[in-house]
Design an enzyme around this catalytic site. Structure first.
Site, PDB file in Angstrom:
ATOM      1  N   HIS A 262       0.772  -1.155  -0.008  1.00  0.00           N
ATOM      2  CA  HIS A 262       0.052  -0.019   0.009  1.00  0.00           C
ATOM      3  C   HIS A 262       0.960   1.182   0.078  1.00  0.00           C
ATOM      4  O   HIS A 262       1.247   1.857   1.063  1.00  0.00           O
ATOM      5  CB  HIS A 262      -0.972  -0.056   1.154  1.00  0.00           C
ATOM      6  CG  HIS A 262      -2.021   0.979   1.274  1.00  0.00           C
ATOM      7  ND1 HIS A 262      -3.165   0.775   1.758  1.00  0.00           N
ATOM      8  CD2 HIS A 262      -1.989   2.274   0.751  1.00  0.00           C
ATOM      9  CE1 HIS A 262      -4.022   2.004   1.862  1.00  0.00           C
ATOM     10  NE2 HIS A 262      -3.348   2.759   0.941  1.00  0.00           N
TER      11      HIS A 262
ATOM     12  N   HIS B  93       1.342   4.735  -2.300  1.00  0.00           N
ATOM     13  CA  HIS B  93       1.099   5.651  -3.510  1.00  0.00           C
ATOM     14  C   HIS B  93       2.150   6.462  -4.120  1.00  0.00           C
ATOM     15  O   HIS B  93       2.779   7.065  -3.114  1.00  0.00           O
ATOM     16  CB  HIS B  93       0.001   6.770  -3.088  1.00  0.00           C
ATOM     17  CG  HIS B  93      -1.178   6.383  -2.547  1.00  0.00           C
ATOM     18  ND1 HIS B  93      -2.375   5.790  -3.432  1.00  0.00           N
ATOM     19  CD2 HIS B  93      -1.717   5.706  -1.425  1.00  0.00           C
ATOM     20  CE1 HIS B  93      -3.390   5.159  -2.758  1.00  0.00           C
ATOM     21  NE2 HIS B  93      -3.010   5.275  -1.323  1.00  0.00           N
TER      22      HIS B  93
ATOM     23  N   HIS C 207      -9.420   0.764  -1.596  1.00  0.00           N
ATOM     24  CA  HIS C 207      -9.570   1.565  -0.107  1.00  0.00           C
ATOM     25  C   HIS C 207     -10.815   1.321   0.445  1.00  0.00           C
ATOM     26  O   HIS C 207     -11.900   1.612  -0.463  1.00  0.00           O
ATOM     27  CB  HIS C 207      -9.227   3.053  -0.408  1.00  0.00           C
ATOM     28  CG  HIS C 207      -7.605   3.281  -0.619  1.00  0.00           C
ATOM     29  ND1 HIS C 207      -6.794   2.464  -1.796  1.00  0.00           N
ATOM     30  CD2 HIS C 207      -6.667   4.160  -0.096  1.00  0.00           C
ATOM     31  CE1 HIS C 207      -5.743   2.974  -1.698  1.00  0.00           C
ATOM     32  NE2 HIS C 207      -5.674   3.929  -0.719  1.00  0.00           N
TER      33      HIS C 207
ATOM     34  N   GLU D  59     -11.579   3.241   5.755  1.00  0.00           N
ATOM     35  CA  GLU D  59     -10.700   3.973   6.638  1.00  0.00           C
ATOM     36  C   GLU D  59     -11.461   5.226   7.252  1.00  0.00           C
ATOM     37  O   GLU D  59     -11.391   5.274   8.503  1.00  0.00           O
ATOM     38  CB  GLU D  59      -9.682   4.559   5.596  1.00  0.00           C
ATOM     39  CG  GLU D  59      -8.605   5.582   6.048  1.00  0.00           C
ATOM     40  CD  GLU D  59      -7.891   6.298   4.814  1.00  0.00           C
ATOM     41  OE1 GLU D  59      -6.921   6.975   5.357  1.00  0.00           O
ATOM     42  OE2 GLU D  59      -8.283   6.252   3.749  1.00  0.00           O
TER      43      GLU D  59
ATOM     44  N   ASP E 222       1.773   3.887   2.821  1.00  0.00           N
ATOM     45  CA  ASP E 222       0.721   4.638   2.328  1.00  0.00           C
ATOM     46  C   ASP E 222       1.309   6.077   1.389  1.00  0.00           C
ATOM     47  O   ASP E 222       1.758   5.745   0.179  1.00  0.00           O
ATOM     48  CB  ASP E 222      -0.242   5.243   3.362  1.00  0.00           C
ATOM     49  CG  ASP E 222      -1.656   5.692   2.841  1.00  0.00           C
ATOM     50  OD1 ASP E 222      -1.891   5.547   1.540  1.00  0.00           O
ATOM     51  OD2 ASP E 222      -2.483   6.307   3.638  1.00  0.00           O
ATOM     52  N   ASP E 223       1.493   7.203   2.147  1.00  0.00           N
ATOM     53  CA  ASP E 223       2.160   8.211   1.405  1.00  0.00           C
ATOM     54  C   ASP E 223       3.327   8.858   2.385  1.00  0.00           C
ATOM     55  O   ASP E 223       3.127   9.710   3.110  1.00  0.00           O
ATOM     56  CB  ASP E 223       1.223   9.409   1.348  1.00  0.00           C
ATOM     57  CG  ASP E 223      -0.141   8.900   0.450  1.00  0.00           C
ATOM     58  OD1 ASP E 223      -0.095   9.181  -0.694  1.00  0.00           O
ATOM     59  OD2 ASP E 223      -1.252   8.538   0.851  1.00  0.00           O
TER      60      ASP E 223
END
Length: 334
Positions: A14, A16, A194, A197, A275-276
């Site tokens: 996961h 990005h 996704h 969340e 994630d980011d």
């Protein structure tokens, strides 16, 4: 424990790629491409990375992406992330990219995918890190835009393993994209999404039922429905959880409150991801360290996160067995 985590072989599911754009690279690309950004220094950018929720993050994330214009920019972005993988002993990564973030700005789909792919090929050859690409549809855009993006992806089936769904979960339930995902499956793509969340547990059920997803990205709100947690554990449906992201976006108040460890102990196939990372304060090792600092975890439990990620990945079965053996022998030697 920190030493154990640092050298543990890891798999990231996961991530990005646009969310790995560090402020320094953002400035370098802004200068190279003569793009105005609303900051004067990288430090100022970092100070802006205080978010109230998912939307406040997305607003700045899309601004940052404006500096990505040429194939070389996407190459540089991806190569920088792969070097971080090497540093964190991530041996395989399944990477999301958001074509619509770029095509909406007039950047060609092939510019984006060629830049990313060339960096991934180089990492495979030079760093011995394998990878796969997943295109994500932006859920705040409409179904027609997603269909158009899917169409653009078809000539690149050799480079793309799956389709996903990201951006604002609130107000954009899985059913909005059921037909797009059905078409993607027909075209031979795997599916992820996704869910759970910011949105309710029902979004997880709907992603599984309507989008036929192989795994759920985030999924931490599954605990609102005990039957869902039981189903996830029984069927070993993976959740790609992002601990630091969840704290930064106020999904949980602090890491002690995070439910990933209790889900692991309930037998759910939870995995650790970043994630980011440029926006949320850390790459893979940082996420593992943060969990180990706040939860009483054994080395076996830490290693189980890695084994779960290998099992949940889209790697070929033989390669999975090799990686699981590597994790088990590493753990046994510690």
């Amino acid at each position: 424990m920190k030493n154990f985590i640092t050298h543990l072989p890891k798999v990231e599911l996961h991530l990005h790629i646009e969310g790995s754009l560090e402020p320094e690279l953002m400035f370098e690309l802004a200068k190279r491409n003569k793009v105005d950004i609303p900051f004067d220094t990288p430090e100022e950018v970092r100070k802006a990375y205080e978010f109230d929720d998912l939307q406040s993050f997305l607003d700045i994330y899309y601004k940052g992406a404006n500096v990505l214009i040429h194939e070389q920019d996407f190459f540089d972005l991806t190569w920088a992330y792969m070097l971080r993988c090497q540093e964190d002993n991530v041996v395989h990564s399944e990477i999301f990219f958001d074509p619509q973030t770029h095509t909406e700005r007039g950047i060609a789909f092939d510019t984006v995918i060629n830049g990313i792919s060339k960096a991934l090929d180089k990492a495979n050859k030079e760093l011995n890190i394998s990878s796969q690409l997943i295109i994500c549809f932006l859920r705040h855009l409409d179904e027609a835009a997603a269909f158009e993006t899917l169409q653009q992806a078809l000539p690149y089936k050799d480079k793309i393993i799956a389709v996903g769904l990201d951006s604002s979960e609130q107000g954009h339930p899985p059913e909005k994209f059921a037909r797009v995902f059905a078409k993607a499956i027909e075209e031979g793509f795997l599916t992820v999404a996704h869910a759970g969340e910011e949105g309710p547990a029902q979004n997880i059920w709907d992603a599984l039922d309507m989008l036929k997803t192989s795994r759920i990205d985030h999924g931490v709100r599954c605990v609102e429905d005990p039957h869902l947690v039981e189903t996830l554990a029984e069927q070993q449906i993976p959740l790609t959880v992002c601990p630091l992201s969840n704290i930064k976006l106020k999904v949980f108040k602090d890491m002690q409150q995070h439910n990933i460890v209790s889900l692991l102990r309930s037998g759910v196939c939870v995995t650790v991801n970043s994630d980011d990372p440029a926006y949320f304060g850390g790459y893979m090792n940082d996420n593992f360290y943060a969990l180990a600092d706040t939860h009483e975890l054994t080395k076996q439990e830490i290693a189980q996160f890695s084994i779960n990620a290998i099992n949940a990945s889209f790697i070929a079965p033989v390669a999975k067995e090799d990686l699981i053996s590597a994790v088990r022998s590493y753990t046994a030697s510690h």
